[in-house]
Design an enzyme around this catalytic site. Structure first.
Site, mmCIF file in Angstrom:
data_model
loop_
_atom_site.group_PDB
_atom_site.id
_atom_site.type_symbol
_atom_site.label_atom_id
_atom_site.label_comp_id
_atom_site.label_asym_id
_atom_site.label_seq_id
_atom_site.Cartn_x
_atom_site.Cartn_y
_atom_site.Cartn_z
ATOM 1 N N HIS A 45 0.838 -1.208 0.000
ATOM 2 C CA HIS A 45 0.000 0.000 0.000
ATOM 3 C C HIS A 45 0.866 1.249 0.000
ATOM 4 O O HIS A 45 1.035 1.874 1.046
ATOM 5 C CB HIS A 45 -0.893 -0.008 1.239
ATOM 6 C CG HIS A 45 -2.062 0.906 1.176
ATOM 7 N ND1 HIS A 45 -2.032 2.174 1.704
ATOM 8 C CD2 HIS A 45 -3.300 0.750 0.667
ATOM 9 C CE1 HIS A 45 -3.214 2.743 1.541
ATOM 10 N NE2 HIS A 45 -3.995 1.901 0.921
ATOM 11 N N PHE A 46 1.408 1.709 -0.910
ATOM 12 C CA PHE A 46 1.467 1.295 -2.309
ATOM 13 C C PHE A 46 2.937 1.107 -2.668
ATOM 14 O O PHE A 46 3.762 1.878 -2.169
ATOM 15 C CB PHE A 46 0.844 2.359 -3.204
ATOM 16 C CG PHE A 46 -0.608 2.616 -2.901
ATOM 17 C CD1 PHE A 46 -1.580 1.735 -3.348
ATOM 18 C CD2 PHE A 46 -1.004 3.707 -2.152
ATOM 19 C CE1 PHE A 46 -2.926 1.974 -3.083
ATOM 20 C CE2 PHE A 46 -2.344 3.943 -1.883
ATOM 21 C CZ PHE A 46 -3.307 3.074 -2.341
#
Length: 93
Positions: A45-46
């Protein structure tokens, strides 16, 4: 309040204890979590642009609140969040 003292209040352990320290002052709790970049929730993420998920930020707030509520009528009880309304994140972490 350090992590060992927090664990006497909260049942969270391992990856789900999301606060490292708490300062209590004037009926308010100021929970702190040091984000190093190696946290499990940042791995996907991410990629190349890690951002702490909003639900994790809410959990950090919830754990800090539970520490604050530990005295008085809530002593020895485990509070649960039933919901959050109108939550907004103004800056990414």
């Amino acid at each position: 309040m350090n992590k060992e003292e927090i664990m006497k209040i909260l049942p969270h352990r391992d990856n789900m204890l999301l606060i490292d320290s708490v300062e209590l002052a004037d009926g308010k709790a100021h929970g702190k979590k040091l984000i190093t970049g190696d946290e499990w929730f940042l791995k996907g993420h991410f990629p190349q642009n890690p951002v702490v998920p909003g639900v994790i930020l809410c959990e950090i707030m919830a754990q800090s609140t539970c520490v604050c509520l530990n005295g008085g009528a809530c002593s020895g009880k485990l509070p649960f969040f039933a919901g959050l309304n109108k939550v907004k994140f103004k800056h990414p972490v």
